[in-house]
Write an enzyme that holds these catalytic residues in place. Sequence first.
Site, PDB file in Angstrom:
ATOM      1  N   ILE A 243       0.648   5.979   4.488  1.00 24.11           N
ATOM      2  CA  ILE A 243      -0.414   6.857   5.000  1.00 24.11           C
ATOM      3  C   ILE A 243       0.185   7.515   6.247  1.00 24.11           C
ATOM      4  CG2 ILE A 243      -2.533   7.281   5.759  1.00 24.11           C
ATOM      5  CD1 ILE A 243      -2.631   6.570   2.692  1.00 24.11           C
ATOM      6  N   THR A 244       0.580   6.685   7.172  1.00 26.15           N
ATOM      7  CA  THR A 244       1.105   7.191   8.395  1.00 26.15           C
ATOM      8  C   THR A 244       2.761   7.276   8.357  1.00 26.15           C
ATOM      9  OG1 THR A 244       1.244   4.908   9.370  1.00 26.15           O
ATOM     10  CG2 THR A 244      -0.799   6.413   9.840  1.00 26.15           C
ATOM     11  N   SER A 245       3.493   6.320   7.510  1.00 26.93           N
ATOM     12  CA  SER A 245       4.689   6.497   7.523  1.00 26.93           C
ATOM     13  C   SER A 245       5.113   7.380   6.275  1.00 26.93           C
ATOM     14  CB  SER A 245       5.310   5.129   7.267  1.00 26.93           C
ATOM     15  OG  SER A 245       5.343   4.730   5.915  1.00 26.93           O
TER      16      SER A 245
ATOM     17  N   SER B 280      -5.056  -9.041   7.472  1.00 30.37           N
ATOM     18  CA  SER B 280      -4.807  -7.955   6.635  1.00 30.37           C
ATOM     19  C   SER B 280      -3.572  -8.619   5.562  1.00 30.37           C
ATOM     20  CB  SER B 280      -4.615  -6.880   7.175  1.00 30.37           C
ATOM     21  OG  SER B 280      -4.016  -5.886   6.484  1.00 30.37           O
TER      22      SER B 280
ATOM     23  N   ASP C 194      -4.739  -1.231  15.726  1.00 28.11           N
ATOM     24  CA  ASP C 194      -4.444  -2.010  14.683  1.00 28.11           C
ATOM     25  C   ASP C 194      -4.437  -3.517  15.591  1.00 28.11           C
ATOM     26  OD1 ASP C 194      -3.555  -3.186  12.460  1.00 28.11           O
ATOM     27  OD2 ASP C 194      -1.299  -2.295  12.535  1.00 28.11           O
TER      28      ASP C 194
ATOM     29  N   SER D 196       0.761  -1.089   0.014  1.00 25.31           N
ATOM     30  CA  SER D 196      -0.105   0.045   0.025  1.00 25.31           C
ATOM     31  C   SER D 196       1.199   1.273   0.053  1.00 25.31           C
ATOM     32  CB  SER D 196      -0.959  -0.042   1.150  1.00 25.31           C
ATOM     33  OG  SER D 196      -0.067  -0.255   2.485  1.00 25.31           O
TER      34      SER D 196
ATOM     35  N   LYS E 222       6.556  -1.967  16.357  1.00 26.00           N
ATOM     36  CA  LYS E 222       5.303  -2.695  16.949  1.00 26.00           C
ATOM     37  C   LYS E 222       5.695  -3.830  17.978  1.00 26.00           C
ATOM     38  CE  LYS E 222       2.636  -1.365  12.827  1.00 26.00           C
ATOM     39  NZ  LYS E 222       2.393  -1.659  11.503  1.00 26.00           N
TER      40      LYS E 222
END
Lengths: 504, 504
Positions: free
Chosen positions: A199-201, A266, A258, A196, A290
């Site tokens: 978006i946040t990175s 996912s 998440d 993908s 994480k």
Amino acid sequence: MLLKALKIDIKGNESFIILNSVDAEKLGINVGEKIQIKADKKYAIGVARPSRSMVKEGYAALSSDLATELGIIDGEGKTVEIKRIEYSLSFEYIRKKFKGYKLSDKELYQIIKDISEGKTSDLEVLMFVFSTYYNGMDINEIISASKAMAETGNRINLGEKVVDKHSIGGIPGNKVSLLIVPTFANSDFYIPKTSSKAITSPSGTADTMSVLANVDLEPSELMSVVKKTHGCIAWTGKLGISPADDKIIQVERPLRIDPEGLMIASVLSKKIAMGVKYMVLDLPYGNGTKIKDEKDGMQLAQKFKDVGEAVGIKITSALTYGSQPVGHAVGPALEAKEALESLINPYRAPNSLLMKSASLTGLLFENVGLVEKGLGYNAALSLIFKGKSYQKLKEIIAAQGGNPDVKPDDLPVGSYTYDVTAEKDGYITFIDNNEINTLTRLLGAPYDKGAGIYLYKKENYKVAKGEPIIRLYSNSESKIDQSLQYISQKKPYEISGMLIESYP
Amino acid sequence: MLLKALKIDIKGNESFIILNSVDAEKLGINVGEKIQIKADKKYAIGVARPSRSMVKEGYAALSSDLATELGIIDGEGKTVEIKRIEYSLSFEYIRKKFKGYKLSDKELYQIIKDISEGKTSDLEVLMFVFSTYYNGMDINEIISASKAMAETGNRINLGEKVVDKHSIGGIPGNKVSLLIVPTFANSDFYIPKTSSKAITSPSGTADTMSVLANVDLEPSELMSVVKKTHGCIAWTGKLGISPADDKIIQVERPLRIDPEGLMIASVLSKKIAMGVKYMVLDLPYGNGTKIKDEKDGMQLAQKFKDVGEAVGIKITSALTYGSQPVGHAVGPALEAKEALESLINPYRAPNSLLMKSASLTGLLFENVGLVEKGLGYNAALSLIFKGKSYQKLKEIIAAQGGNPDVKPDDLPVGSYTYDVTAEKDGYITFIDNNEINTLTRLLGAPYDKGAGIYLYKKENYKVAKGEPIIRLYSNSESKIDQSLQYISQKKPYEISGMLIESYP
């Protein structure tokens, strides 16, 4: 109630219908409730958004997917019949999970199917997400969800020899896929790497690759690239794989939630859809990642392995060093440049980038049985140093419509730069991943492909007062200013000398 | 980024801004993210809803509250500056609760304030709701939330002698407020009863009262009614009290979630805002109610008492019999009719309605110290039987703009009726509250004020085959048909004979 239909386009997760507040009250419909819409003999389900003035009484504005489903063209004013519906089957299952019960294969399939078809509201999807967060998902539930997400979207069939590499993320500058894919693609296996956009990175693999080639591939284009070169680095956007997951991520993302079970589902749903049979999983571990600790990482690796076995993917996991950025560059163009430079001249490549890429490629070679255990790392390094990886990357770039002969210095980086210098003598003792990510985003990445940072100095490097530590790049001067302001408030790195204090 | 502003009106929980997907991508803005909007020297915050075609590039459509806040009039095309904002302070607090930490007074105030001002997205509000559901709220948190909800909305000041009655709901036909308010209003205390309109139940107190008088009162109108008559039965809609709670309920409702802590805060915030000092709380207990068992009920009563003490409200709770409807009528007009009939001729009033109303009024009399403990019930009954309650209700109806001389038979009930009859001899052994609620809604209540049901027979009544059990009322013939179909699938009552089976 019979209403005149209009077509409208607001981007959101859900199929929705805007109707006048008066009509909504007559039908006893509230914000967020579901409505059945019938046009001719077709039925569809949408979420209610009453409005006082946006549509007149007697009219209903449908989101474009709903309109398409029902064959309604803008401005046509076709009559549709709408009515409030009682809760769907999948809502009852979401409530079951909410209350802490386990869901069966059939129940999860129904939920995922309804999500993928836009029959659930954002709020319902979020209810499902929170329920899995607080109540967890067991292995069987994760398996069911992974399969359901894959089955409700497009599938790519490249036969049995398909591998992939995946990182659960969190670490800046992680451009390893640009080395791993072309290195591994020298084998007779396929490695159709999809990711993908960030978006946040500050830069996802697809963002970085987009500097070199077209990443927005349709399924048929992807198939053709992979069959020709044995590899690709593409964006998942146009592939239509795991649509339910896309919708789940859209509600999770703004809230930074998440849940582990859905995260595993996912990742694996997309691998199932891509027909992946072997996979290496990168679990970066360190500050801001994480993974809490080694035990935590091993447990996650075990879960991936268990679910992978059930869905036919042989997974090897690697806990990797993730306390600071990989290499020196962060941001799409800067990362693409560093990756390209490293393949062209591996002797000058950053050690962290070279070692991580070769280690993960090596595990993949071993996983598929091409080389013996313990020999993968050297096999991968050898391909890089022989120039085979660079050659293959050129083929892939060409197949994806880019210029294979592009030179690292041709890649346009931010036109404004600023060097942040050391305020004292000492050693870099800490680089904060999260602050580096935020800083790079502040500079404009990933939208501004040229925005990013270059770390002259990484952990344990000696620095002298006044020496540059970080170079900032942006195509916006004001973003450079904002970033400097940010740095003055939140130090993205620490310098400590040997002498901590002196007295008097 | 500078955009031309437009004003738009879609009903939702949140202040939002629709901008073209291209502009959104340039700013790195996703669905649901927050945006700062600056017009001249005013700032506001809205939630992003990117659209491909609804607004053109360079334009931003603002929800009407945002436009008002910024002084933007429709079509004016004023230039606004928009930028993506990092998460708000309250979002960090919501995340803290999400992770299981306790929130301080200050933190809860910030969350509630942001919710009341529309600065949070639906998804964030829901995240807060789920976090309180799964992690609970301690007494201090409930106190803080109650106060914050009251302080961020309008306040009504009627002095120190203000009482109220509240039911946590769930039971059909619970029209007791129409008896309690006029009975208690005979004292020198004020009882400004406010309630929301029914959404999931077939008739809320405000819906029932709306058959007799205007319930949509502005704060000044309410004050004037109460000062004149010492009582009122109004809708909270126009009062502007506890706006955060309204927004919380709007996201909870479609999902049927109601975390205990927020439920208590919701009830008490509205009482604080109304200046209530004494209160009786009705906790219906039985099949389909919110109370699991007596112990559960007592624990909830204790929590209400503790929070009440902290916010200056003396609360008496009553666990009441709630296994079947109160009285015989369910639905706005039918309930108003039964309440009116019961006050006009208490000798013919249903026992359940009379006893419950007098018991709760009696507890209120005792709570405020007007009568000694144990004498409240008879004091209340006496006022009802002397006609004082009916007289007072007439005053209240008149003050609220209704016809005080309206006769029960004047109230228009559904023009279509159908009697459901017993399929065998026996006794009514069970009436299902939930099914009665659903059935009444299927008939059109609460929107159709005349829709409802009349129970000829309640639990333990003897019935003969062919005798009518329930009369259905609706203004829509097709809804009668739908309801009959529903009854054939889900029995809202059970008839059992003495003989269960025979053989051979």
